[in-house]
Design a protein around this motif. Structure first.
Motif, PDB file in Angstrom:
ATOM      1  N   PHE A 168     -17.739  -5.963  -6.246  1.00 21.30           N
ATOM      2  CA  PHE A 168     -16.474  -6.477  -6.774  1.00 21.30           C
ATOM      3  C   PHE A 168     -15.808  -5.415  -7.646  1.00 21.30           C
ATOM      4  O   PHE A 168     -14.621  -5.124  -7.501  1.00 21.30           O
ATOM      5  N   GLY A 169     -16.589  -4.807  -8.539  1.00 20.36           N
ATOM      6  CA  GLY A 169     -16.047  -3.747  -9.387  1.00 20.36           C
ATOM      7  C   GLY A 169     -15.621  -2.534  -8.583  1.00 20.36           C
ATOM      8  O   GLY A 169     -14.573  -1.931  -8.849  1.00 20.36           O
ATOM      9  N   PHE A 170     -16.403  -2.188  -7.558  1.00 17.97           N
ATOM     10  CA  PHE A 170     -16.063  -1.035  -6.718  1.00 17.97           C
ATOM     11  C   PHE A 170     -14.767  -1.282  -5.958  1.00 17.97           C
ATOM     12  O   PHE A 170     -13.893  -0.408  -5.882  1.00 17.97           O
ATOM     13  N   TYR A 171     -14.623  -2.486  -5.384  1.00 21.35           N
ATOM     14  CA  TYR A 171     -13.420  -2.791  -4.605  1.00 21.35           C
ATOM     15  C   TYR A 171     -12.174  -2.794  -5.490  1.00 21.35           C
ATOM     16  O   TYR A 171     -11.106  -2.338  -5.063  1.00 21.35           O
ATOM     17  N   ILE A 172     -12.302  -3.302  -6.718  1.00 24.49           N
ATOM     18  CA  ILE A 172     -11.157  -3.276  -7.627  1.00 24.49           C
ATOM     19  C   ILE A 172     -10.727  -1.846  -7.879  1.00 24.49           C
ATOM     20  O   ILE A 172      -9.542  -1.490  -7.770  1.00 24.49           O
ATOM     21  N   SER A 173     -11.688  -0.994  -8.221  1.00 23.68           N
ATOM     22  CA  SER A 173     -11.385   0.412  -8.512  1.00 23.68           C
ATOM     23  C   SER A 173     -10.776   1.118  -7.310  1.00 23.68           C
ATOM     24  O   SER A 173      -9.762   1.816  -7.433  1.00 23.68           O
ATOM     25  N   ASN A 174     -11.374   0.923  -6.144  1.00 25.24           N
ATOM     26  CA  ASN A 174     -10.895   1.603  -4.940  1.00 25.24           C
ATOM     27  C   ASN A 174      -9.512   1.129  -4.533  1.00 25.24           C
ATOM     28  O   ASN A 174      -8.615   1.942  -4.254  1.00 25.24           O
ATOM     29  N   ASN A 175      -9.317  -0.182  -4.510  1.00 24.78           N
ATOM     30  CA  ASN A 175      -8.030  -0.732  -4.061  1.00 24.78           C
ATOM     31  C   ASN A 175      -6.891  -0.354  -4.997  1.00 24.78           C
ATOM     32  O   ASN A 175      -5.792  -0.002  -4.548  1.00 24.78           O
ATOM     33  N   ILE A 176      -7.157  -0.420  -6.302  1.00 21.26           N
ATOM     34  CA  ILE A 176      -6.099  -0.100  -7.260  1.00 21.26           C
ATOM     35  C   ILE A 176      -5.767   1.388  -7.208  1.00 21.26           C
ATOM     36  O   ILE A 176      -4.599   1.772  -7.350  1.00 21.26           O
ATOM     37  N   SER A 177      -6.759   2.237  -6.962  1.00 21.95           N
ATOM     38  CA  SER A 177      -6.473   3.678  -6.860  1.00 21.95           C
ATOM     39  C   SER A 177      -5.597   3.974  -5.651  1.00 21.95           C
ATOM     40  O   SER A 177      -4.672   4.794  -5.730  1.00 21.95           O
ATOM     41  N   VAL A 178      -5.864   3.302  -4.530  1.00 19.10           N
ATOM     42  CA  VAL A 178      -5.020   3.477  -3.334  1.00 19.10           C
ATOM     43  C   VAL A 178      -3.596   3.004  -3.614  1.00 19.10           C
ATOM     44  O   VAL A 178      -2.619   3.686  -3.288  1.00 19.10           O
ATOM     45  N   ALA A 179      -3.471   1.832  -4.230  1.00 19.46           N
ATOM     46  CA  ALA A 179      -2.153   1.277  -4.525  1.00 19.46           C
ATOM     47  C   ALA A 179      -1.396   2.157  -5.512  1.00 19.46           C
ATOM     48  O   ALA A 179      -0.186   2.384  -5.352  1.00 19.46           O
ATOM     49  N   PHE A 180      -2.097   2.669  -6.526  1.00 19.61           N
ATOM     50  CA  PHE A 180      -1.420   3.489  -7.528  1.00 19.61           C
ATOM     51  C   PHE A 180      -0.918   4.796  -6.924  1.00 19.61           C
ATOM     52  O   PHE A 180       0.191   5.242  -7.233  1.00 19.61           O
ATOM     53  N   ARG A 181      -1.722   5.422  -6.070  1.00 13.66           N
ATOM     54  CA  ARG A 181      -1.260   6.644  -5.404  1.00 13.66           C
ATOM     55  C   ARG A 181      -0.030   6.362  -4.548  1.00 13.66           C
ATOM     56  O   ARG A 181       0.926   7.147  -4.533  1.00 13.66           O
ATOM     57  N   THR A 182      -0.066   5.234  -3.842  1.00 12.49           N
ATOM     58  CA  THR A 182       1.057   4.871  -2.979  1.00 12.49           C
ATOM     59  C   THR A 182       2.321   4.643  -3.790  1.00 12.49           C
ATOM     60  O   THR A 182       3.424   5.022  -3.370  1.00 12.49           O
ATOM     61  N   PHE A 183       2.175   4.038  -4.956  1.00 11.18           N
ATOM     62  CA  PHE A 183       3.322   3.775  -5.827  1.00 11.18           C
ATOM     63  C   PHE A 183       3.792   5.040  -6.551  1.00 11.18           C
ATOM     64  O   PHE A 183       4.953   5.433  -6.457  1.00 11.18           O
ATOM     65  N   ALA A 184       2.884   5.683  -7.275  1.00  8.88           N
ATOM     66  CA  ALA A 184       3.271   6.782  -8.160  1.00  8.88           C
ATOM     67  C   ALA A 184       3.826   7.976  -7.399  1.00  8.88           C
ATOM     68  O   ALA A 184       4.718   8.670  -7.906  1.00  8.88           O
ATOM     69  N   SER A 185       3.335   8.207  -6.191  1.00  6.92           N
ATOM     70  CA  SER A 185       3.822   9.359  -5.423  1.00  6.92           C
ATOM     71  C   SER A 185       5.253   9.178  -4.952  1.00  6.92           C
ATOM     72  O   SER A 185       5.884  10.124  -4.469  1.00  6.92           O
ATOM     73  N   GLY A 186       5.798   7.975  -5.111  1.00  6.74           N
ATOM     74  CA  GLY A 186       7.199   7.744  -4.767  1.00  6.74           C
ATOM     75  C   GLY A 186       8.158   8.516  -5.647  1.00  6.74           C
ATOM     76  O   GLY A 186       9.332   8.679  -5.297  1.00  6.74           O
ATOM     77  N   ILE A 187       7.667   9.007  -6.784  1.00 10.66           N
ATOM     78  CA  ILE A 187       8.516   9.775  -7.690  1.00 10.66           C
ATOM     79  C   ILE A 187       8.986  11.066  -7.032  1.00 10.66           C
ATOM     80  O   ILE A 187       9.983  11.656  -7.447  1.00 10.66           O
ATOM     81  N   VAL A 188       8.285  11.516  -5.987  1.00 11.00           N
ATOM     82  CA  VAL A 188       8.683  12.728  -5.262  1.00 11.00           C
ATOM     83  C   VAL A 188       9.705  12.316  -4.192  1.00 11.00           C
ATOM     84  O   VAL A 188       9.477  12.472  -2.992  1.00 11.00           O
ATOM     85  N   PHE A 189      10.808  11.743  -4.633  1.00  8.61           N
ATOM     86  CA  PHE A 189      11.908  11.318  -3.758  1.00  8.61           C
ATOM     87  C   PHE A 189      11.433  10.403  -2.625  1.00  8.61           C
ATOM     88  O   PHE A 189      12.003  10.398  -1.536  1.00  8.61           O
ATOM     89  N   GLY A 190      10.380   9.638  -2.887  1.00  4.96           N
ATOM     90  CA  GLY A 190       9.877   8.664  -1.911  1.00  4.96           C
ATOM     91  C   GLY A 190       8.957   9.247  -0.872  1.00  4.96           C
ATOM     92  O   GLY A 190       8.314   8.498  -0.112  1.00  4.96           O
ATOM     93  N   ILE A 191       8.838  10.578  -0.800  1.00  8.86           N
ATOM     94  CA  ILE A 191       8.048  11.223   0.262  1.00  8.86           C
ATOM     95  C   ILE A 191       6.572  10.859   0.132  1.00  8.86           C
ATOM     96  O   ILE A 191       5.886  10.586   1.119  1.00  8.86           O
ATOM     97  N   GLY A 192       6.065  10.857  -1.103  1.00 12.26           N
ATOM     98  CA  GLY A 192       4.655  10.544  -1.307  1.00 12.26           C
ATOM     99  C   GLY A 192       4.303   9.140  -0.855  1.00 12.26           C
ATOM    100  O   GLY A 192       3.269   8.925  -0.200  1.00 12.26           O
ATOM    101  N   SER A 193       5.149   8.173  -1.188  1.00 12.02           N
ATOM    102  CA  SER A 193       4.889   6.796  -0.769  1.00 12.02           C
ATOM    103  C   SER A 193       4.907   6.669   0.744  1.00 12.02           C
ATOM    104  O   SER A 193       4.067   5.979   1.337  1.00 12.02           O
ATOM    105  N   ILE A 194       5.853   7.336   1.383  1.00 10.69           N
ATOM    106  CA  ILE A 194       5.927   7.307   2.842  1.00 10.69           C
ATOM    107  C   ILE A 194       4.651   7.891   3.437  1.00 10.69           C
ATOM    108  O   ILE A 194       4.066   7.336   4.381  1.00 10.69           O
ATOM    109  N   PHE A 195       4.190   9.018   2.885  1.00 12.31           N
ATOM    110  CA  PHE A 195       2.978   9.662   3.403  1.00 12.31           C
ATOM    111  C   PHE A 195       1.780   8.731   3.307  1.00 12.31           C
ATOM    112  O   PHE A 195       1.046   8.533   4.289  1.00 12.31           O
ATOM    113  N   PHE A 196       1.543   8.134   2.128  1.00 11.54           N
ATOM    114  CA  PHE A 196       0.352   7.302   1.950  1.00 11.54           C
ATOM    115  C   PHE A 196       0.428   6.017   2.773  1.00 11.54           C
ATOM    116  O   PHE A 196      -0.602   5.535   3.270  1.00 11.54           O
ATOM    117  N   LEU A 197       1.616   5.453   2.931  1.00 11.34           N
ATOM    118  CA  LEU A 197       1.751   4.265   3.772  1.00 11.34           C
ATOM    119  C   LEU A 197       1.428   4.591   5.227  1.00 11.34           C
ATOM    120  O   LEU A 197       0.659   3.881   5.885  1.00 11.34           O
TER     121      LEU A 197
END
Length: 329
Positions: A168-197
């Motif tokens: 449970f703890g591992f899945y929380i950490s892993n899932n939130i890290s994936v989601a955060f990368r997908t969100f935060a990388s959008g600051i690069v004019f959306g390119i990062g979010s597109i890449f991770f999606l």
């Protein structure tokens, strides 16, 4: 939209807000519990109308009137802040799903960027199995095979409870890290979010296609069908938040890029709050339900279908007023 149409369409809302603000400004003024709980969401819409009026260069009388209500509403909102649990409950029940619907343009784009590449990769690997190695390394493919091979599973047994808690703890950490990368990388004019999606969609399709070819469909799909409703939907919403940041930088309109990003981030961060809650729920289901081998496949699929219906119904209907939602202009 002309100013007359704008006022005719939205004046009832800010008139209600004005009456509520006047009531709250009285020494002994107070609102009913339901009115106070929805005051914050109506205030956000009032801010939106004020921004629209300024951007569209409506009359100074209208802009100043809305601006005055925004300032006075802000004072009352933070002077009479709701208890944390009341705010939290209000956000979960109404605020978050309403915000997702308001930002549905970005949500639909994020959903397409995740699922379309995933579906195409799935079909491609069914046709040409070796394509799986263009997305994943051979050792990773072997790991997936071992994980979902029915012969490596002890049917009729479940993991120890302490293992479930650890996972449970591992899945929380892993899932939130994936989601955060997908969100935060959008600051690069959306390119990062597109890449991770796109990348996560390709990986998802590659794994599903390969395990289908290996005839491990029952163990794989019965595992992912339950928590996938919360996890995959949350990843799409995280991607939508990132795309909103990127679009704010690409098309700031009459605002500076800094101001445009600031306004977009206020919305995006709220979306991420909801994403985190969904991912915690997904991790709980994945650790304590998806991994359970005692249940029959039809039971897993039945509950999985219910959870998908629940998530979709929640995002589509929760937080709507009896009179329905109206457009934002």
């Amino acid at each position: 939209m002309k100013q007359g149409q704008f006022e005719q369409l939205y004046q009832p809302l800010w008139h209600v807000m004005e009456l509520e603000i006047i009531e709250l400004e009285k020494p002994d003024g107070r609102l009913k519990g339901s009115e106070l709980a929805s005051f914050a969401s109506r205030y956000r819409r009032l801010c939106h109308f004020h921004a629209l009026a300024k951007d569209r260069h409506y009359s100074s009388h209208l802009v100043d009137k809305l601006g005055d209500l925004v300032v006075r509403g802000h004072q009352q909102l933070y002077r009479r802040k709701q208890p944390f649990m009341q705010q939290f409950t209000s956000f979960i029940v109404a605020g978050f799903p309403r915000l997702v619907r308001e930002q549905q343009r970005y949500v639909w784009w994020a959903t397409a960027l995740l699922y379309v590449p995933g579906l195409l990769m799935f079909l491609a690997i069914l046709w040409q199995p070796d394509l799986v190695y263009t997305v994943t390394a051979p050792e990773q493919v072997s790991s997936f095979e071992s994980m979902y091979d029915p012969e490596n599973r002890t049917l009729g047994s479940a993991r120890e409870s302490d293992t479930n808690v650890q996972m449970f703890g591992f899945y929380i950490s892993n899932n939130i890290s994936v989601a955060f990368r997908t969100f935060a990388s959008g600051i690069v004019f959306g390119i990062g979010s597109i890449f991770f999606l796109v990348y996560n969609g390709l990986l998802m399709g590659a794994v599903a296609g390969h395990l289908t070819n290996a005839e491990f469909t029952q163990t794989f799909f019965t595992f992912v069908v339950g928590h996938g409703s919360f996890e995959l939907t949350a990843i799409c919403i995280a991607g939508a938040a990132g795309l909103k940041l990127g679009y704010a930088l690409l098309a700031p309109g009459n605002l500076t890029r800094k101001e445009s990003l600031k306004r977009a981030s206020l919305v995006a961060i709220q979306l991420v709050y909801g994403v985190i809650i969904m991912l915690v729920i997904a991790a709980f289901i994945e650790a304590f339900w998806s991994s359970n081998n005692i249940l029959m496949p039809w039971q897993k699929y039945l509950v999985g279908g219910f959870l998908w219906t629940l998530v979709i119904g929640y995002l589509v209907f929760s937080g709507r007023s009896l009179r329905g939602e109206r457009g934002q202009g």
